[in-house]
Design a protein around this motif. Structure first.
Motif, PDB file in Angstrom:
ATOM      1  N   GLY A  63      48.567  37.913  28.445  1.00 17.22           N
ATOM      2  CA  GLY A  63      48.029  38.372  29.723  1.00 17.22           C
ATOM      3  C   GLY A  63      48.634  39.712  30.081  1.00 17.22           C
ATOM      4  N   CYS A  64      48.123  40.300  31.127  1.00 14.55           N
ATOM      5  CA  CYS A  64      48.717  41.531  31.655  1.00 14.55           C
ATOM      6  C   CYS A  64      50.112  41.196  32.197  1.00 14.55           C
ATOM      7  N   LEU A  65      51.047  42.096  32.046  1.00 14.07           N
ATOM      8  CA  LEU A  65      52.409  41.810  32.487  1.00 14.07           C
ATOM      9  C   LEU A  65      52.613  42.049  33.980  1.00 14.07           C
ATOM     10  N   VAL A  66      52.005  43.101  34.510  1.00 14.10           N
ATOM     11  CA  VAL A  66      52.210  43.491  35.902  1.00 14.10           C
ATOM     12  C   VAL A  66      50.862  43.778  36.542  1.00 14.10           C
ATOM     13  N   ILE A  67      50.657  43.241  37.744  1.00 16.11           N
ATOM     14  CA  ILE A  67      49.424  43.504  38.492  1.00 16.11           C
ATOM     15  C   ILE A  67      49.789  43.799  39.943  1.00 16.11           C
ATOM     16  N   PRO A  68      49.505  45.003  40.421  1.00 15.89           N
ATOM     17  CA  PRO A  68      49.722  45.273  41.841  1.00 15.89           C
ATOM     18  C   PRO A  68      48.657  44.571  42.688  1.00 15.89           C
ATOM     19  N   PHE A  69      49.008  44.247  43.916  1.00 14.32           N
ATOM     20  CA  PHE A  69      48.062  43.587  44.838  1.00 14.32           C
ATOM     21  C   PHE A  69      46.798  44.425  45.005  1.00 14.32           C
ATOM     22  N   SER A  70      46.885  45.726  44.758  1.00 14.49           N
ATOM     23  CA  SER A  70      45.750  46.631  44.993  1.00 14.49           C
ATOM     24  C   SER A  70      44.736  46.635  43.853  1.00 14.49           C
ATOM     25  N   GLY A  72      42.394  44.574  40.676  1.00 11.55           N
ATOM     26  CA  GLY A  72      41.853  43.419  39.981  1.00 11.55           C
ATOM     27  C   GLY A  72      41.610  42.186  40.825  1.00 11.55           C
ATOM     28  N   VAL A  73      41.178  41.147  40.149  1.00  4.90           N
ATOM     29  CA  VAL A  73      40.843  39.884  40.803  1.00  4.90           C
ATOM     30  C   VAL A  73      42.114  39.194  41.292  1.00  4.90           C
ATOM     31  N   CYS A  74      43.172  39.223  40.470  1.00  2.85           N
ATOM     32  CA  CYS A  74      44.439  38.612  40.884  1.00  2.85           C
ATOM     33  C   CYS A  74      45.015  39.328  42.101  1.00  2.85           C
ATOM     34  N   GLY A  75      44.958  40.642  42.085  1.00  2.00           N
ATOM     35  CA  GLY A  75      45.428  41.410  43.236  1.00  2.00           C
ATOM     36  C   GLY A  75      44.643  41.089  44.493  1.00  2.00           C
ATOM     37  N   ALA A  76      43.325  40.924  44.348  1.00  2.00           N
ATOM     38  CA  ALA A  76      42.482  40.592  45.505  1.00  2.00           C
ATOM     39  C   ALA A  76      42.860  39.225  46.085  1.00  2.00           C
ATOM     40  N   ALA A  77      43.138  38.247  45.213  1.00  2.00           N
ATOM     41  CA  ALA A  77      43.535  36.913  45.700  1.00  2.00           C
ATOM     42  C   ALA A  77      44.870  36.991  46.431  1.00  2.00           C
ATOM     43  N   ALA A  78      45.810  37.765  45.886  1.00  2.00           N
ATOM     44  CA  ALA A  78      47.119  37.910  46.525  1.00  2.00           C
ATOM     45  C   ALA A  78      46.994  38.665  47.853  1.00  2.00           C
ATOM     46  N   ARG A  79      46.202  39.716  47.858  1.00  2.00           N
ATOM     47  CA  ARG A  79      46.049  40.581  49.038  1.00  2.00           C
ATOM     48  C   ARG A  79      45.353  39.864  50.186  1.00  2.00           C
ATOM     49  N   THR A  80      44.305  39.081  49.869  1.00  2.00           N
ATOM     50  CA  THR A  80      43.495  38.446  50.913  1.00  2.00           C
ATOM     51  C   THR A  80      43.930  37.019  51.230  1.00  2.00           C
ATOM     52  N   GLY A  81      44.652  36.384  50.292  1.00  2.00           N
ATOM     53  CA  GLY A  81      45.013  34.978  50.460  1.00  2.00           C
ATOM     54  C   GLY A  81      43.826  34.048  50.308  1.00  2.00           C
ATOM     55  N   GLU A  82      42.766  34.533  49.650  1.00  2.00           N
ATOM     56  CA  GLU A  82      41.552  33.746  49.487  1.00  2.00           C
ATOM     57  C   GLU A  82      41.211  33.582  48.011  1.00  2.00           C
ATOM     58  N   VAL A  83      40.572  32.447  47.689  1.00  2.00           N
ATOM     59  CA  VAL A  83      40.112  32.199  46.325  1.00  2.00           C
ATOM     60  C   VAL A  83      39.097  33.271  45.935  1.00  2.00           C
ATOM     61  N   GLN A  84      39.237  33.772  44.721  1.00  2.00           N
ATOM     62  CA  GLN A  84      38.283  34.736  44.165  1.00  2.00           C
ATOM     63  C   GLN A  84      37.496  34.023  43.070  1.00  2.00           C
ATOM     64  N   LEU A  85      36.219  33.845  43.295  1.00  2.00           N
ATOM     65  CA  LEU A  85      35.322  33.182  42.346  1.00  2.00           C
ATOM     66  C   LEU A  85      34.397  34.270  41.802  1.00  2.00           C
ATOM     67  N   VAL A  86      34.597  34.656  40.537  1.00  2.00           N
ATOM     68  CA  VAL A  86      33.915  35.819  39.975  1.00  2.00           C
ATOM     69  C   VAL A  86      33.038  35.381  38.801  1.00  2.00           C
ATOM     70  N   PRO A  87      31.709  35.287  39.015  1.00  2.00           N
ATOM     71  CA  PRO A  87      30.822  34.831  37.948  1.00  2.00           C
ATOM     72  C   PRO A  87      30.648  35.839  36.811  1.00  2.00           C
ATOM     73  N   ASP A  88      30.848  37.144  37.118  1.00  2.00           N
ATOM     74  CA  ASP A  88      30.692  38.200  36.114  1.00  2.00           C
ATOM     75  C   ASP A  88      31.780  39.244  36.350  1.00  2.00           C
ATOM     76  N   VAL A  89      32.811  39.221  35.501  1.00  2.00           N
ATOM     77  CA  VAL A  89      33.940  40.127  35.728  1.00  2.00           C
ATOM     78  C   VAL A  89      33.532  41.603  35.635  1.00  2.00           C
ATOM     79  N   ASP A  90      32.502  41.906  34.855  1.00  2.00           N
ATOM     80  CA  ASP A  90      32.066  43.303  34.727  1.00  2.00           C
ATOM     81  C   ASP A  90      31.486  43.837  36.036  1.00  2.00           C
ATOM     82  N   ALA A  91      31.062  42.935  36.916  1.00  2.00           N
ATOM     83  CA  ALA A  91      30.502  43.348  38.197  1.00  2.00           C
ATOM     84  C   ALA A  91      31.558  43.404  39.306  1.00  2.00           C
ATOM     85  N   PHE A  92      32.797  43.040  38.999  1.00  2.00           N
ATOM     86  CA  PHE A  92      33.872  43.051  40.001  1.00  2.00           C
ATOM     87  C   PHE A  92      34.539  44.420  39.994  1.00  2.00           C
TER      88      PHE A  92
END
Length: 150
Positions: A63-70, A72-92
């Motif tokens: 996996g990626c070693l470091v992800i800032p909150f700003s 990707g999908v993991c950063g969005a979940a950390a930043r918003t505190g909400e589940v990120q359900l992404v059906p197509d990662v290329d569209a995120f």
């Protein structure tokens, strides 16, 4: 779709009484990863500093070693505190491609006592639109039962 009742019971029996976050993450990642063929990469990113996630226990390829909150999908979940359900990662917007095979993703925030953000739980699939609201609901309940009192 995993038998979430059986999965939750197995995780409860394996983690009961344990309070070490990394040990709990390792056990949850292993049990969830092996519960469903849709799950290509399953793991945690831990909050290690202000607005910063680093990889924790996982199952699957690197996996990626470091992800800032700003980012990707993991950063969005950390930043918003909400589940990120992404059906197509290329569209995120801003998706971080840690593995080129990833087609869809679900990322759930992991909270401890008092709403303290411990990290995020990330599951990738090589199938498009692999995750459902039921997955989000059931996995959130498992994470709450394992980490909610820490």
């Amino acid at each position: 779709m995993p038998d979430y009742t059986a999965l939750a019971a197995a995780i409860e029996s394996l983690t009961h009484g344990e309070t070490d976050e990394v040990s709990l993450m390792a056990t949850v990642a292993c049990e969830v990863h092996h519960s469903d063929a849709r799950f290509d990469w399953t793991g945690f990113y831990r909050v290690v500093g202000p607005e910063l996630l680093k990889i924790g226990p996982y199952q699957g390829g690197h996996g990626c070693l470091v992800i800032p909150f700003s980012r990707g999908v993991c950063g969005a979940a950390a930043r918003t505190g909400e589940v990120q359900l992404v059906p197509d990662v290329d569209a995120f917007p801003g998706h971080i491609a840690c593995a080129s095979s990833t087609r869809s993703e679900i990322v759930l925030p992991v909270f401890g006592r008092g709403g303290r953000l411990i990290g995020v739980f990330d599951i990738d699939s090589d199938l498009p639109a692999a995750f459902t609201e039921e997955d989000a609901r059931e996995l959130s309940a498992i994470l709450e039962s394992v980490f909610g009192a820490l």
